[in-house]
Structures are given as C-alpha cells and as structure tokens.
Write a protein that holds these residues in place. Structure first.
Motif, PDB file in Angstrom:
ATOM      1  N   ILE A  66      29.704  44.308  -1.589  1.00 18.37           N
ATOM      2  CA  ILE A  66      30.345  44.947  -2.633  1.00 18.37           C
ATOM      3  C   ILE A  66      31.580  45.072  -2.422  1.00 18.37           C
ATOM      4  CG2 ILE A  66      30.249  47.596  -3.636  1.00 18.37           C
ATOM      5  CD1 ILE A  66      27.462  47.544  -2.683  1.00 18.37           C
ATOM      6  N   ASP A  67      32.576  44.733  -2.993  1.00 14.77           N
ATOM      7  CA  ASP A  67      34.148  44.721  -3.201  1.00 14.77           C
ATOM      8  C   ASP A  67      34.351  46.243  -3.792  1.00 14.77           C
ATOM      9  OD1 ASP A  67      36.735  44.862  -3.266  1.00 14.77           O
ATOM     10  OD2 ASP A  67      36.699  42.687  -3.199  1.00 14.77           O
ATOM     11  N   ALA A  68      34.638  47.343  -3.111  1.00  7.32           N
ATOM     12  CA  ALA A  68      34.696  48.738  -3.685  1.00  7.32           C
ATOM     13  C   ALA A  68      36.028  48.737  -4.263  1.00  7.32           C
ATOM     14  CB  ALA A  68      34.417  49.679  -2.654  1.00  7.32           C
ATOM     15  N   ILE A 359      25.160  48.794   1.928  1.00  8.12           N
ATOM     16  CA  ILE A 359      24.491  49.809   1.683  1.00  8.12           C
ATOM     17  C   ILE A 359      25.340  51.307   1.530  1.00  8.12           C
ATOM     18  CG2 ILE A 359      23.491  50.490   3.929  1.00  8.12           C
ATOM     19  CD1 ILE A 359      22.169  51.465   0.409  1.00  8.12           C
ATOM     20  N   GLU A 360      26.484  51.242   2.505  1.00  7.99           N
ATOM     21  CA  GLU A 360      27.365  52.488   2.672  1.00  7.99           C
ATOM     22  C   GLU A 360      28.413  52.578   1.353  1.00  7.99           C
ATOM     23  OE1 GLU A 360      26.740  55.080   4.535  1.00  7.99           O
ATOM     24  OE2 GLU A 360      25.210  54.096   5.693  1.00  7.99           O
ATOM     25  N   ILE A 365      30.298  54.417  -3.911  1.00 10.14           N
ATOM     26  CA  ILE A 365      30.278  54.054  -5.394  1.00 10.14           C
ATOM     27  C   ILE A 365      29.564  54.700  -6.471  1.00 10.14           C
ATOM     28  CG2 ILE A 365      32.000  52.243  -5.003  1.00 10.14           C
ATOM     29  CD1 ILE A 365      29.788  50.424  -6.058  1.00 10.14           C
ATOM     30  N   GLY A 366      28.597  55.538  -5.605  1.00 12.74           N
ATOM     31  CA  GLY A 366      27.381  56.182  -6.600  1.00 12.74           C
ATOM     32  C   GLY A 366      26.280  54.964  -6.932  1.00 12.74           C
ATOM     33  N   LEU A 367      26.053  53.963  -6.586  1.00 16.82           N
ATOM     34  CA  LEU A 367      25.072  53.158  -7.128  1.00 16.82           C
ATOM     35  C   LEU A 367      23.902  52.620  -6.157  1.00 16.82           C
ATOM     36  CD1 LEU A 367      27.169  50.432  -9.136  1.00 16.82           C
ATOM     37  CD2 LEU A 367      25.796  52.325  -9.886  1.00 16.82           C
ATOM     38  N   GLU A 368      23.972  53.595  -5.149  1.00 15.54           N
ATOM     39  CA  GLU A 368      22.884  53.408  -3.867  1.00 15.54           C
ATOM     40  C   GLU A 368      21.301  53.290  -4.380  1.00 15.54           C
ATOM     41  OE1 GLU A 368      23.299  57.977  -3.822  1.00 15.54           O
ATOM     42  OE2 GLU A 368      24.765  56.142  -4.605  1.00 15.54           O
TER      43      GLU A 368
END
Length: 475
Positions: A66-68, A359-360, A365-368
């Motif tokens: 994930i590239d936040a 996972i972190e 970003i609120g998609l866990e």
C-alpha cells in the motif's frame, strides 16, 4: 467447496496477528474478488477445489503493498530537481508551470504501472486533476483511494520570493473543492469498490481558515478521511507563524482537525510534543522516508509517533522528489534511516517496516477491513514473488528464517512475478495485462519532451544548480 483459483505450496506471509503470519507450505484460495481461505496447503486443498491451481513452490505469496501517499501526476517531471536546496522553487517550478492535465495523465499512468510492477496494489493518490487521473486506475485495474489537491494559491506560486506570504484566491479554492466533491460523487465506491475517495486539503498554510473548516465539515458529511500535508517543511511553519502566530499542529488542534479522519503526511518539522499530540488525537501519520531524505535530508519523527501509540503508514510521495515509487525502497529506507538516526541497528526491524507497508498502512487509511493482510473475506489483493533469484537466495527456514529480512533489505520488486488485485491478475509473468505498457511510456516521453522544450527559457533565468552541473559536465 469450489474456488476459482488456489495458489499452493508457497511461503505465505499473511500479515495476520502481531508479526508476519508466516505459513510454510501455505495456500490461498480465491473466489471472485475475495479470499476464501488461507492456511497450509493440506488444509486448503482438503476443503477447496478450483479450475485454476497454481503450484507456487519456492515462491512467496503476500498481501499487495500500500502506497499511502503518492502524487502520480508529477511523474512526468521525474529527476529534474534532485541534489539541490530550494527543491520546489528552483527545481520543480520551471517545469511544472508547463505541465498540462494531459501531461499529468500520461505521467500518472506510467507511475501506476511502475508501482504495480514493484508490488503496489493500493495507491492513495493525491493530486490536481484527479477527476482525470482516476480514470487511469479504472483502466489498469488498481485499487485507489484518491483525493483532489485543494488550495487557494495561484499556479505561479514558485515566482513568489521565499519568505513572503502566499496570496489566497477564493475562486481557486472553490473550483478545486468543487472538483473534489465531483470526484466523490462520481467515483466513491466505483469499479466494484476498488476506487474510494477522500478530501485533500493541500496544507494548513495554503488556504483560508474558512475553507479548511468547510472541507472538514464535508469530510464529516461524506464520512471520509482528510489527506493533508502537515508540518511538511520550514516554509509551511513560517507561513503559519506569520499568518496565525501558531505552528501548524497547535493550529490544527485548535480548529478540530486532529482526529481519526486525518492522514497527516510527513510531520517533517513536528517537535516531539507536536508528534505525540497528533498521535493522541488518533490521526494517522504517513511517512515518506525516501522523498524527505532526498529533498530535505531529514528523518521525520516516525519512531516518536509510534512510541506515542500512533497508527502510521509508508508512502513514496512523488517521482521528482523520490525518483522511484517503489514500496520496497520505502521499507528499506525507513528502517535504515531510523537505525542511523538512533545509532541502534535494532531500532527499526524488517518486520516493522513490512507491517507499515501492509496491514498498518491499511489501518491508517481506513481500509483494514478489506486489505493489508491475507484472510478469509478480505479482498484478493496479493503478490506472487519468486524466491529463486539472486536477491532472495538462499532460502533459509531453520534455525533462523531469512525471508522477511531479505524481502525488506535485499528485494527491489523485480522479483515479483504476478500481481492480483480484486481477484484478477493485473500482472502475470512480469507483464501488465490490462494496458499497453510500451505505449504508455511513449505517450509519457512525448509529453516530457514538450514540457522540457518550454522549460528551457525558464531555466536560463533560474538559479538551478543542476543547470550549472550540466554545463560542467557533471550530469
């Protein structure tokens, strides 16, 4: 039970639990766009059959990265502003003032391809012209969490001398806010839920208080997050102190911005107390180690943020600052730079870096609930990585398992053979399956040549040290 695809006999990094969730001789069953089961090969094969079975012996299966925080539209000017002070004004502005929306779109597509080929499956893209750029994600099939870059500053802001207050124009802010609202109305939960939207205030120094509060109210109305640069540089702090008599983070606390809606990007100039304050209010921190290291020579206070029990993620930022948008690069950078900062090799482990890219990051970003780990019911976003390559060899499983350290400190992304997003192989055998990669690069090159030709005159009048290096034969 019937699945569509079973990947078996792999080393599976599920990222479930407090560590990495390693399963040797593991398997993943996929049905539709979701994971049906994760376990040992024996367990999964006993419960599921599938028309497509992939034997992944000596391969690694793991969640997509994930590239936040990324600005894909800026890839069109990759490499024009490195190794210099005043990176933005003397390096970027002479080029970006000539970048059209079509140029940004062309650069964005190549940037997304670059990320996918290095294992990124989710992009938190934050840019101008996002209503155009988002179509690239629809075409290629990537997962995206997008926001329009909202500010009230003119396009020629780079011409304003350092130290002067930015002029604000409400008409600019209204137009960009309207674009962000249109983005949400048209694209939120589009493409089978692959594309979701946030609001993107550029920074607390780049718009009036009234617009900041309006954006905050809209984020509450739409129940989404705020993606914003916070304490990203001394220029921002100077603007805030001149305009409000306060530094960015105390100001944001005062107006109610510090909450679990906020993705606070960089925190480069945050004090230890300010960093703890952001964490205390539940905002997430996005750390872009490579970009800030190259542009500013600074290691942001990520360790302090984590020590304050904050939720954090990694981002690659933009190609003209970081040069590459590769989350393997970010994992390596964040670990090494923090080891150097603390003079302690045990400070930042490979496991911690890997969790911050999976996972972190999903939590931040609120998609866990959908991504970040491999578990039944989550979206089928995963990578298949060849371990029988020089950078990952040898494979050692006892008495010490070496796969995770090699993944973070040795891999570069070229080891990834296949990328699945939403249950579909977007890359197979290193080939992007949904768009023409070579054609995308040709289109980007054409745009870049046009921009460079226009920037020649501008650069002649700039103080760019890179131009002097060119004349001396150093570039």
């Amino acid at each position: 039970m019937k699945a569509d695809i079973i990947i078996s006999h792999a080393f599976v990094l599920s990222m479930e639990g407090p560590g990495v969730g390693m399963i040797e001789d593991g398997a993943v069953a996929i049905k539709g766009n979701k994971i049906a089961a994760v376990g040992t090969t024996r367990e999964v094969m006993a419960k599921f059959s599938a028309d497509e079975c992939i034997n992944a012996k000596n391969k690694l299966v793991m969640p997509g990265l994930i590239d936040a925080h990324i600005h894909t539209g800026l890839a069109i000017v990759r490499g024009v502003a490195q190794d210099m002070m005043n990176w933005m004004q003397e390096g970027l502005w002479p080029f970006t003032k000539f970048v059209s929306p079509a140029d940004s779109l062309a650069g964005s597509m190549v940037n997304i391809i670059e990320g996918i080929k290095a294992g990124t499956t989710t992009f938190c893209d934050y840019d101008a012209n996002m209503n155009d750029i988002v179509t690239n994600y629809a075409r290629i099939g990537a997962r995206a969490r997008v926001a329009e870059l909202i500010n009230e500053i003119p396009d020629n802001i780079g011409d304003i001398p350092v130290g002067e207050l930015y002029p604000f124009y409400s008409s600019i802010g209204e137009r960009k806010l309207h674009n962000n609202i249109r983005l949400l109305n048209m694209w939120h939960e589009a493409e089978n839920g692959r594309i979701t939207c946030m609001f993107g205030p550029h920074g607390p120094d780049m718009m009036r208080l009234e617009l900041l509060l309006e954006i905050k109210a809209l984020a509450e109305k739409y129940d989404t997050k705020l993606h914003m640069h916070v304490a990203q540089g001394d220029r921002e702090i100077m603007q805030m102190e001149k305009r409000y008599g306060k530094r960015s983070i105390p100001f944001l606390e005062e107006i109610g911005y510090l909450s679990n809606r906020l993705l606070a990007v960089h925190l480069t100039e945050a004090t230890k107390e300010e960093t703890a304050l952001v964490a205390k209010h539940g905002a997430s921190m996005i750390n872009c180690a490579g970009s800030i290291g190259i542009i500013d020579g600074i290691v942001p206070p990520l360790l302090e943020f984590l020590e304050a029990n904050g939720t954090a993620a990694l981002g690659s930022d933009q190609a003209p600052g970081n040069n590459c948008n590769n989350m393997f690069n970010e994992m390596k950078f964040v670990s090494i730079l923090n080891k150097v900062k603390t003079r302690n090799p045990a400070t930042f482990t490979a496991t911690k870096a890997l969790r911050l890219a999976t996972i972190e990051s999903a939590r931040a970003i609120g998609l866990e609930h959908e991504i970040g780990s491999l578990a039944a019911g989550k979206k089928a976003d995963l990578l298949i990585m060849n371990l029988e390559v020089p950078s990952m060899a040898p494979i050692i499983t006892s008495p010490i398992r070496n796969i995770v350290p090699n993944l973070v400190y040795s891999a570069n992304g070229s080891e990834i053979e296949s990328v699945m997003i939403d249950g579909k192989f977007i890359m197979a055998n290193r080939n992007i399956t949904t768009v023409d990669e070579k054609q995308a690069i040709k289109e980007m090159q054409k745009s870049a040549e046009s921009i460079s030709e226009k920037a020649k005159v501008e650069l002649q009048h700039s103080k760019s040290p890179l131009l002097a290096m060119m004349r001396n034969g150093d570039l």
